[in-house]
Design a protein around this motif. Structure first.
Motif, PDB file in Angstrom:
ATOM      1  N   GLU A   1      44.090  41.531  32.347  1.00  0.00           N
ATOM      2  CA  GLU A   1      44.441  40.887  31.073  1.00  0.00           C
ATOM      3  C   GLU A   1      44.565  39.372  31.256  1.00  0.00           C
ATOM      4  O   GLU A   1      44.050  38.589  30.455  1.00  0.00           O
ATOM      5  N   LYS A   2      45.257  38.950  32.346  1.00  0.00           N
ATOM      6  CA  LYS A   2      45.407  37.513  32.615  1.00  0.00           C
ATOM      7  C   LYS A   2      44.055  36.893  32.967  1.00  0.00           C
ATOM      8  O   LYS A   2      43.792  35.739  32.621  1.00  0.00           O
ATOM      9  N   ALA A   3      43.202  37.679  33.638  1.00  0.00           N
ATOM     10  CA  ALA A   3      41.864  37.180  33.969  1.00  0.00           C
ATOM     11  C   ALA A   3      41.087  36.868  32.694  1.00  0.00           C
ATOM     12  O   ALA A   3      40.458  35.803  32.572  1.00  0.00           O
ATOM     13  N   ALA A   4      41.142  37.780  31.735  1.00  0.00           N
ATOM     14  CA  ALA A   4      40.421  37.576  30.472  1.00  0.00           C
ATOM     15  C   ALA A   4      40.998  36.396  29.705  1.00  0.00           C
ATOM     16  O   ALA A   4      40.255  35.561  29.178  1.00  0.00           O
ATOM     17  N   GLN A   5      42.315  36.322  29.633  1.00  0.00           N
ATOM     18  CA  GLN A   5      42.962  35.221  28.913  1.00  0.00           C
ATOM     19  C   GLN A   5      42.624  33.870  29.544  1.00  0.00           C
ATOM     20  O   GLN A   5      42.411  32.883  28.840  1.00  0.00           O
TER      21      GLN A   5
END
Length: 389
Positions: free
Chosen positions: A258-262
């Protein structure tokens, strides 16, 4: 890397420990006259007076050469200054502090003139006996600088070790030398604490943070690399886009999709670069954020139709059958023709459109008969027969 070193020439030191008895009356008179001229800013005349000294006394020659070396340096005649100071040092006539300060002047001028190999032996001689009130740490630093300039990295670290034995507060130049030598020798474990000290000195300098990330990655320490880059980001160090990409990769490797995508969402080309759109779609999919993943597969597919297939698979998974069919109709890869037909069969079946499902199942079976295609044809044929009854 070597900075220009200011030579502080104090002419009172020229005569430090020297009595009139040590110089002949003739030479002492010439020296006094030259000093007076120099103090009255008549440097060229002072040089002429000393250059005209004609004496057979070895000490007088050495003393005059030392003084000439200083005057030549002041007059920006560096090669002449080196020649005279070298004579004064090699004569062996100067003693104790006078000999030491003369050698230091010679070494410093050689260093400034980038005559590193010539300067180095003098500095090593100087550190053997450092007089009181002289800075031995600075001598070791200059030795380290010369070795580094000569790409002699192990001796550089040894000299820095001697410098650090003086327990001086951390400064940029010695730490930078240490870091550079450690990197050249691939001493990654030692690089880490050196960079941490550099960051403590210059927390605003992004270079040190980036180098620390690199060192951790060289050691296979992905989590530590991520922590460093996150901290740099928190400190608002304006990460360039390549570092933002790396940050996203590190989040993904640590199982935080999720943090990677954000993080990828911060990039300037986030909505136009198909590869970035695909990366975000994959990260959201790994995070089980299905709707967000579908959104990015859709954006990617509008740029490159090859991604309609991935979009259709998630749409089917999420039971968006009508949307899945629209997406499947846009898949134009010949190699996926049978897979597309079977995917349509599933969608039509879920929508209770058995006739259309059977038609696609038969088409898929015509391409290549398999247990799956035969099974669908038989199953849907039976269902249609039951409905007609």
């Amino acid at each position: 890397m070597i900075k220009k070193i200011a030579l502080m020439v104090l002419f009172t030191l020229l005569c430090n420990g020297v009595t009139a008895a040590e110089l002949s009356r003739y030479t002492a008179t010439k020296v006094q006259r030259a000093q007076n001229l120099q103090q009255n800013e008549k440097l060229s005349e002072a040089i002429d007076v000393l250059a005209d000294v004609d004496t057979s006394k070895a000490y007088d020659k050495a003393f005059v050469a030392r003084m000439l070396g200083v005057f030549y340096w002041q007059n920006n005649q560096r090669s002449q200054a080196i020649k005279q100071l070298d004579y004064a040092v090699s004569s062996g006539q100067l003693q104790d502090k006078q000999a030491w300060t003369t050698r230091k002047m010679l070494a410093d001028i050689l260093l400034m003139e980038q005559k590193y190999k010539a300067a180095l032996p003098h500095y090593y001689q100087l550190v053997k006996t450092v007089p009181k009130n002289e800075k031995g740490d600075e001598l070791w630093l200059r030795i380290a600088q010369i070795h580094y300039q000569n790409s002699e990295f192990a001796p550089t670290l040894k000299a820095i070790g001697r410098y650090e034995s003086y327990r001086k507060p951390d400064e940029l130049t010695p730490l930078s030398l240490k870091f550079g030598a450690q990197v050249q020798l691939k001493q990654w474990k030692q690089v880490v604490p050196t960079l941490e000290r550099l960051i403590a000195l210059q927390p605003e300098k992004l270079t040190w943070w980036r180098q620390l990330v690199t060192a951790h990655l060289q050691l296979g320490q992905t989590k530590q690399a991520l922590n460093v880059l996150v901290l740099a980001d928190i400190n608002k160090l304006s990460l360039p886009e390549q570092d933002i990409k790396l940050l996203a990769q590190l989040y993904a490797k640590q199982g935080i999709p999720e943090k990677a995508a954000q993080t990828l969402g911060r990039l300037s080309t986030v909505n136009t670069d198909v590869d970035l759109l695909v990366e975000q779609a994959v990260h959201w999919q790994n995070a089980k954020e299905w709707d967000k993943s579908i959104q990015f597969w859709s954006k990617a597919a509008k740029i490159s139709s090859r991604y309609y297939w991935q979009e259709s698979q998630l749409l089917l998974q999420q039971k968006h059958y009508e949307a899945a069919l629209r997406s499947l109709n846009k898949v134009n890869d010949p190699k996926k023709k049978q897979a597309v037909l079977l995917a349509k069969v599933k969608a039509y079946y879920k929508l209770d459109r058995l006739e259309e499902g059977l038609i696609n199942a038969k088409k898929a079976n015509d391409i290549s008969a398999s247990n799956e295609t035969k099974g669908w044809v038989k199953y849907l044929s039976n269902l249609r027969q039951l409905e007609s009854q």
